[in-house]
Design a protein around this motif. Structure first.
Motif, PDB file in Angstrom:
ATOM      1  N   GLU A  45       0.714  -1.192  -0.043  1.00 21.35           N
ATOM      2  CA  GLU A  45      -0.023  -0.084  -0.058  1.00 21.35           C
ATOM      3  C   GLU A  45       0.872   1.152   0.008  1.00 21.35           C
ATOM      4  OE1 GLU A  45      -2.569  -0.816   3.460  1.00 21.35           O
ATOM      5  OE2 GLU A  45      -3.987  -2.106   2.190  1.00 21.35           O
ATOM      6  N   CYS A 134      -0.359  -4.996 -10.665  1.00 25.54           N
ATOM      7  CA  CYS A 134      -1.235  -4.093 -10.007  1.00 25.54           C
ATOM      8  C   CYS A 134      -0.545  -3.037  -9.413  1.00 25.54           C
ATOM      9  CB  CYS A 134      -1.632  -5.118  -8.785  1.00 25.54           C
ATOM     10  SG  CYS A 134      -2.793  -6.247  -9.252  1.00 25.54           S
ATOM     11  N   ALA A 137      -0.718  -0.476 -12.184  1.00 23.58           N
ATOM     12  CA  ALA A 137      -1.910   0.326 -12.371  1.00 23.58           C
ATOM     13  C   ALA A 137      -2.285   0.961 -10.975  1.00 23.58           C
ATOM     14  CB  ALA A 137      -2.909  -0.869 -12.785  1.00 23.58           C
ATOM     15  N   ASP A 139      -3.370  -0.252  -8.159  1.00 24.10           N
ATOM     16  CA  ASP A 139      -4.376  -1.002  -7.744  1.00 24.10           C
ATOM     17  C   ASP A 139      -4.023  -1.813  -6.463  1.00 24.10           C
ATOM     18  OD1 ASP A 139      -6.539  -2.588  -7.118  1.00 24.10           O
ATOM     19  OD2 ASP A 139      -6.101  -3.938  -9.226  1.00 24.10           O
ATOM     20  N   GLU A 140      -4.160  -0.945  -5.220  1.00 23.67           N
ATOM     21  CA  GLU A 140      -4.028  -1.472  -3.876  1.00 23.67           C
ATOM     22  C   GLU A 140      -4.676  -2.822  -3.664  1.00 23.67           C
ATOM     23  OE1 GLU A 140      -3.996   1.035  -0.585  1.00 23.67           O
ATOM     24  OE2 GLU A 140      -3.348   2.878  -1.737  1.00 23.67           O
ATOM     25  N   GLY A 142      -5.921  -5.174  -5.729  1.00 26.45           N
ATOM     26  CA  GLY A 142      -5.324  -6.145  -6.456  1.00 26.45           C
ATOM     27  C   GLY A 142      -4.195  -6.522  -5.984  1.00 26.45           C
TER      28      GLY A 142
END
Length: 162
Positions: A45, A134, A137, A139-140, A142
């Motif tokens: 994250e 991820c 992208a 995307d946390e 994912g």
């Protein structure tokens, strides 16, 4: 493959000391995997929040190197160590950075038997590739799901072979 894992397991259990049983060794691995999930989730994250084009490029290079060294357990471990060092650097989280050396060693201990099998190294590479996609992208959710899949697979492997 089963014989190889049993041999490694006996060596590891033997090196843990006489007081530790197979159950204690297995419990320790379960504890490591549980803590690893919580810490790696926070790490991913933070990396995604602080992602830069250069940082993602460095991660891409390391995942690419991981693919190139899948034939060797030792080389794969070295590349994974570099990957984790890069993740910690990119996270820009002073608390995680202070614990980096201990955490990376703990993660290595948790993966040690798993990494001894070539198929597992390949699977780990595939999971890391998914995590990288991820991160690219941003995307946390994912990335954390891919991480969870990786650790669940390790946990399942250990529960079967230990």
């Amino acid at each position: 493959m089963y014989q190889q894992v049993k041999c490694l397991q006996q060596n590891c259990i033997g090196s843990c000391g006489r007081s530790e049983s197979k159950y204690e060794f297995s419990t320790r691995l379960q504890d490591i995997i549980q803590v690893q999930y919580a810490i790696e989730t926070a790490l991913l994250e933070s990396v995604i929040r602080n992602a830069t084009r250069d940082g993602i490029g460095r991660l891409r290079e390391l995942v690419s190197q991981q693919k190139d060294v899948l034939h060797s357990e030792i080389e794969t471990k070295l590349v994974l160590r570099k990957l984790y060092e890069e993740l910690f650097a990119q996270a820009s989280n002073c608390m995680l950075s202070m614990l980096e050396s201990q955490l990376v060693s703990m993660f290595e201990e948790g993966r040690d038997l798993y990494m001894s099998v070539a198929f597992n190294r390949r699977t780990l590479y595939e999971h890391n590739r998914k995590i990288l996609c991820c991160v690219e992208a941003l995307d946390e959710v994912g990335a954390c799901a891919a991480l969870r899949g990786q650790l669940l697979r390790m946990n399942t492997y250990y529960s079967v072979y230990l």
